[in-house]
Motif scaffolding. Structure first.
Motif, PDB file in Angstrom:
ATOM      1  N   TYR A  24       0.844  -1.193   0.000  1.00  0.00           N
ATOM      2  CA  TYR A  24       0.000   0.000   0.000  1.00  0.00           C
ATOM      3  C   TYR A  24       0.878   1.241   0.000  1.00  0.00           C
ATOM      4  N   MET A  25       0.574   2.132  -0.930  1.00  0.00           N
ATOM      5  CA  MET A  25       1.325   3.391  -0.999  1.00  0.00           C
ATOM      6  C   MET A  25       0.345   4.519  -0.757  1.00  0.00           C
ATOM      7  N   GLN A  26       0.746   5.473  -0.009  1.00  0.00           N
ATOM      8  CA  GLN A  26      -0.114   6.615   0.258  1.00  0.00           C
ATOM      9  C   GLN A  26      -0.225   7.457  -1.001  1.00  0.00           C
ATOM     10  N   PRO A  27      -1.457   7.874  -1.347  1.00  0.00           N
ATOM     11  CA  PRO A  27      -1.606   8.698  -2.545  1.00  0.00           C
ATOM     12  C   PRO A  27      -1.017  10.090  -2.324  1.00  0.00           C
ATOM     13  N   PRO A  29      -0.853  14.046  -2.291  1.00  0.00           N
ATOM     14  CA  PRO A  29      -1.878  15.048  -2.006  1.00  0.00           C
ATOM     15  C   PRO A  29      -2.329  15.710  -3.311  1.00  0.00           C
ATOM     16  N   GLN A  51      -4.343  13.187  10.543  1.00  0.00           N
ATOM     17  CA  GLN A  51      -3.661  13.592   9.333  1.00  0.00           C
ATOM     18  C   GLN A  51      -4.361  12.915   8.151  1.00  0.00           C
ATOM     19  N   TYR A  53      -4.974  10.911   4.789  1.00  0.00           N
ATOM     20  CA  TYR A  53      -4.318   9.818   4.083  1.00  0.00           C
ATOM     21  C   TYR A  53      -3.359   9.032   4.960  1.00  0.00           C
ATOM     22  N   SER A  54      -3.620   8.961   6.248  1.00  0.00           N
ATOM     23  CA  SER A  54      -2.692   8.221   7.098  1.00  0.00           C
ATOM     24  C   SER A  54      -3.034   6.735   7.134  1.00  0.00           C
ATOM     25  N   GLN A  55      -4.309   6.360   6.892  1.00  0.00           N
ATOM     26  CA  GLN A  55      -4.699   4.959   6.907  1.00  0.00           C
ATOM     27  C   GLN A  55      -5.512   4.669   5.653  1.00  0.00           C
ATOM     28  N   PRO A  56      -5.529   3.427   5.272  1.00  0.00           N
ATOM     29  CA  PRO A  56      -6.378   3.100   4.127  1.00  0.00           C
ATOM     30  C   PRO A  56      -7.849   3.285   4.519  1.00  0.00           C
TER      31      PRO A  56
END
Length: 161
Positions: A24-27, A29, A51, A53-56
């Motif tokens: 999993y990669m954070q999208p 901003p 914050q 986008y810190s968790q799916p």
């Protein structure tokens, strides 16, 4: 020496070569645009402690559609209409043996057309047609029988002694 690996491998069906799942990669901003955003498109501000986008994302259980406009309602009763059709079929099979079933079938067919749901309309119409047809056949049979009796009575020889 054995042909088996030291650690157990997960089961994979034959011919199934799926690519490995990427981590999993954070999208990234979203890019800021120079145009002002109308208030009805504005995103609510994230709370200070969370914050973005810190968790799916967490998904809830699917909701099931309960129906609405455009869907048929519950199926209504169609007992009188169905009974009218069955009496009509029985009257045709018995070739109008009695006049009472046809009359009962006609009455039930008309009551079914008037009182029951639209789903029973086809049964009511079929029952009416069958019962009127059986009544017509019964009338023709009685008419022919009556004519035969009259002809036989009129042509009987008169004996004079």
């Amino acid at each position: 020496m054995s042909d088996q690996p030291d650690t157990p491998q997960p089961y994979m069906p034959p011919g199934y070569n799926s690519p490995p799942v990427p981590p999993y990669m954070q999208p990234a901003p979203p890019a800021q645009s120079a145009a002002p955003v109308p208030p009805y498109y504005a995103q609510p501000a994230a709370p200070a402690a969370q914050q973005p986008y810190s968790q799916p994302p967490q998904f809830n259980a699917p909701t099931y559609y309960q129906g609405g406009p455009g869907y048929p309602g519950p199926v209504g009763p169609k007992g009188m209409s169905l009974t009218s059709m069955i009496v009509g079929l029985a009257s045709l099979v018995l070739v109008g043996f009695l006049i009472v079933p046809q009359i009962v079938g006609i009455i039930l067919g008309h009551m079914g057309l008037k009182r029951e749901s639209p789903q029973g309309r086809g049964f009511a119409i079929a029952g009416l047609v069958l019962n009127y047809l059986a009544l017509l056949i019964y009338g023709i049979i009685v008419g022919i029988w009556f004519a035969i009796v009259l002809v036989a009575a009129g042509s009987s020889p008169s004996y004079s002694y």
